[in-house]
Design a protein around this motif. Structure first.
Motif, PDB file in Angstrom:
ATOM      1  N   LEU B 134      40.486 -12.365  28.130  1.00 29.60           N
ATOM      2  CA  LEU B 134      41.879 -11.938  27.959  1.00 29.60           C
ATOM      3  C   LEU B 134      42.057 -10.433  28.129  1.00 29.60           C
ATOM      4  N   ARG B 135      40.950  -9.697  28.185  1.00 32.14           N
ATOM      5  CA  ARG B 135      41.064  -8.254  28.414  1.00 32.14           C
ATOM      6  C   ARG B 135      41.422  -7.951  29.868  1.00 32.14           C
ATOM      7  N   ARG B 140      46.021 -11.226  30.174  1.00 31.30           N
ATOM      8  CA  ARG B 140      46.771 -10.901  28.959  1.00 31.30           C
ATOM      9  C   ARG B 140      48.270 -10.847  29.218  1.00 31.30           C
ATOM     10  N   PHE B 143      50.411 -13.782  28.142  1.00 28.38           N
ATOM     11  CA  PHE B 143      50.791 -13.956  26.737  1.00 28.38           C
ATOM     12  C   PHE B 143      51.845 -12.954  26.295  1.00 28.38           C
ATOM     13  N   ARG B 144      52.061 -11.949  27.121  1.00 25.87           N
ATOM     14  CA  ARG B 144      53.223 -11.086  26.893  1.00 25.87           C
ATOM     15  C   ARG B 144      54.487 -11.845  27.331  1.00 25.87           C
TER      16      ARG B 144
END
Lengths: 443, 443
Positions: B134-135, B140, B143-144
């Motif tokens: 997820l980095r 990522r 999920f924002r």
């Protein structure tokens, strides 16, 4: 086929519409539940309950298409009438009824006098009749206040660059915790319900720097007290790149300031209904665990029995001290003893028997536990080893540290406890829609 | 004792600060994770990952107090340098490094090439290394976007007079459901995890008129597909005083319009990263279940096998039809057969073999089930009896109706499915931080 284009204005008015300028004298249509009927003979008052308050309707024999005897309390109706200003009406306006259409009827009379201002019923009865007792205007206002708190938490943190996350509540058994976990079977494998999103939010600090979650947590504790629930809503955040654990207390103070302001502006009606005086949040004292223990022992002539923990009575005295000495309803107690904190808590380099952690007390009750966490992989392994913990089931959690994590910390706030104390209630169940405790699994 | 007064401005700058006017030429201090190091010989680029994006730092030998060889990818650092405009830098600015302070270091090199634009790794590997994969900036960003959807849901509904509720996830066993419920022991009593907040939100319509909840639900279904999860986040609302079930579809359309606008304005960066083209939501076709089945069978030369349900293939064809005929990504399918809907669904008075209910399909997948509910106590009892259900364990739910309920309805939206389809992903796990499925109980 037809197209749905979104919400449209309705002929039926909301309560806020009725208070607009120029409305008195107009014919209005309104719906709601019949909260109470007060029959005075030739005239009667029908009080409608709407989501944002009550509205008084005046029934006069002959003026309405409806026989008052056919109207039941707890029916839901749509009424038409003329809006009038009235000094005698509780809100200064009333509807002079012309038409009543019944939308639905109850099958039985209400079991509780919900139209009373204060529902003088035992907590037990209130909980047994939860879907009914909450129809009382004061009872439901509590949960509007609760909404404001949670909304304030999220809005404030969005503004501070936090990302909202949703982490799983079912998990594998791990080396941490144990006795306090609810166990379940997950497709023939043993599983547990998470007692906190702790590990997940820490892992996500490596991704989003700052994260929060507002979600249920589960604790299989056999407490039967006024302050414990076996399922509650936890307001959690975790933030990276902190300079010290003071950053976390500052963020919580910022949240409290924001939330109180939001309640003041958006929930004024409910604050008034519940007679709530909001606590001051401009500055919150922070005092060391050992120091406040000593101060309280001195001032109130009390022996320190357990130097490593706070008894509930001590929490009450600390809050009393903070009120008397610093005029504060909130007080941060910092530097808790290491042996009373979880393995991931960062010890104070100046004295590793204490941690860089804190509790926030509000009117005598702990509503938050937080602090800085260990971020170095090897330091974390050492701490675990020193406690005799194995890495079993924690591989993923530990991998976040193995591959680099910034200095970070966070906290969890008990939503129900914060709501409860804000309302000066003495039982956390008063601030819980449907409490789960040792004896209560329904409704 | 010291006072905590709230958040204070920090010397360390955020990414948004760097883009402010007049900043180039200034000495700045910034922190972040070392996302990638690109060594070009005498000069090197150190890419810092911050929560809101990447920033390029330029390392020149001799100009910095630090030896590049001592800097590891995945370390977290605080850097000081001069901000400069640069046409070659991805964002148009870069920091010419002067000082680097390491805040934390990884213990091992990263197991995944997270600095690549697209993480060309199997879903399985991504999930196994969840805290690391997820980095990746694209991972990522998903999920924002998910945050934006949930935030839009809440903000829109607050504005429409809904109250947010928090209902318990542990419950007693009831006559409804059964096979799909996870079971657990609750202090020596059998208990279950709720598969939906359905009963609770209906009960609360009698209190607040309009309520919503965004919380986990649990389904012990033995599906192993790309579209099923055993735990997911459900966006639920329920509203009273509806004139018909079209009011519910209108409210959902309003939410979608609001959420897309919010994504456009507040999440433009993430939309760009993920190359998302937002679907049109100005008008959403609504078409009867039997009609669309017939239309699809005709147009695509397909036999109707099961007149009472939609097969996944049919859902895909319905969406194809809606796109081709009405240029629509969303389509409401209304009037589902009664026998396929739960007991509380309201049958269509015009033909009780159908219900006043709907599904919303989005690009070939059901993301919402909703509809009008039975609000009359006796009608509800009759429907239950006709299905051979007992009232055991449902006394509280039924009591809400016994004591009067307005006409009402609502829906549930699968958060992960909506996110997944918005991103044109083909597996719901791509839109789930930590999926729970038949085989996956961790991380």
């Amino acid at each position: 086929m037809e197209f749905i284009t979104g919400i449209e204005e309705k002929e039926v008015l909301e309560l806020s519409d009725l208070f607009k300028e120029g409305m008195p004298g107009k014919r209005v249509k309104v719906n709601g539940a019949v909260h109470a009927i007060r029959d005075m003979g030739t005239v009667a008052f029908v009080i409608l309950r709407k989501r944002d308050g009550l509205v008084q309707c005046v029934y006069e024999e002959g003026a309405t298409n409806f026989n008052l005897k056919d109207l039941k309390e707890a029916a839901t109706v749509e009424v038409t009438g003329t809006l009038a200003e009235s000094e005698k009406a509780p809100e200064g306006i009333e509807i002079r009824l012309e038409e009543i259409t019944v939308l639905s009827e109850p099958a039985e009379p209400l079991p509780l006098p919900i139209a009373k201002w204060k529902l003088n019923t035992s907590l037990e009865a209130k909980l047994n009749y939860r879907p009914i007792s909450l129809r009382n205007v004061r009872e439901r206002a509590k949960f509007r206040i609760q909404e404001g708190i949670v909304r304030g938490f999220r809005d404030f943190l969005y503004g501070e660059g936090f990302t909202e996350i949703h982490t799983p509540k079912i998990g594998a058994k791990s080396a941490e915790g144990g006795a306090n976990l609810f166990k379940l079977e997950y497709f023939h494998r043993p599983a547990i319900l998470q007692q906190s999103p702790q590990f997940y939010k820490q892992m996500m600090v490596g991704v989003f720097d700052r994260v929060f979650e507002t979600a249920p947590v589960f604790r299989a504790e056999k407490h039967n007290t006024k302050r414990h629930l076996n399922e509650y809503t936890s307001l959690d955040f975790e933030m990276g790149y902190i300079e010290g654990f003071e950053d976390i207390m500052a963020m919580e103070t910022g949240f409290l300031q924001y939330a109180m302001k939001l309640l003041e502006t958006e929930y004024a009606k409910e604050l008034k209904i519940l007679n709530i005086v909001l606590p001051k949040t401009d500055k919150i004292p922070a005092v060391r665990f050992d120091e406040i223990k000593r101060l309280v022992a001195e001032k109130y002539n009390r022996k320190i029995k357990n130097p490593f923990d706070l008894e509930p009575e001590e929490e009450i005295l600390i809050s009393r001290y903070a009120k008397e000495e610093w005029d504060a309803d909130f007080v941060f107690v910092t530097h808790y003893p290491s042996k009373k904190r979880p393995f991931y808590a960062m010890d104070d380099p100046a004295d590793p028997t204490f941690t860089l952690s804190f509790d926030l007390l509000f009117k005598g009750m702990e509503i938050t536990t937080g602090g800085q966490r260990i971020h170095d992989y090897n330091a974390l392994l050492e701490k675990m080893a020193s406690r005799g913990m194995t890495e079993e089931g924690m591989e993923q959690y530990l991998s976040a540290f193995k591959y680099g994590m910034p200095p970070h910390g966070g906290l969890g706030i008990g939503m129900e406890r914060l709501t409860m104390k804000l309302m000066d209630e003495d039982n956390v169940r008063e601030a819980t829609l449907f409490p789960r405790d040792l004896s209560r699994l329904e409704p």
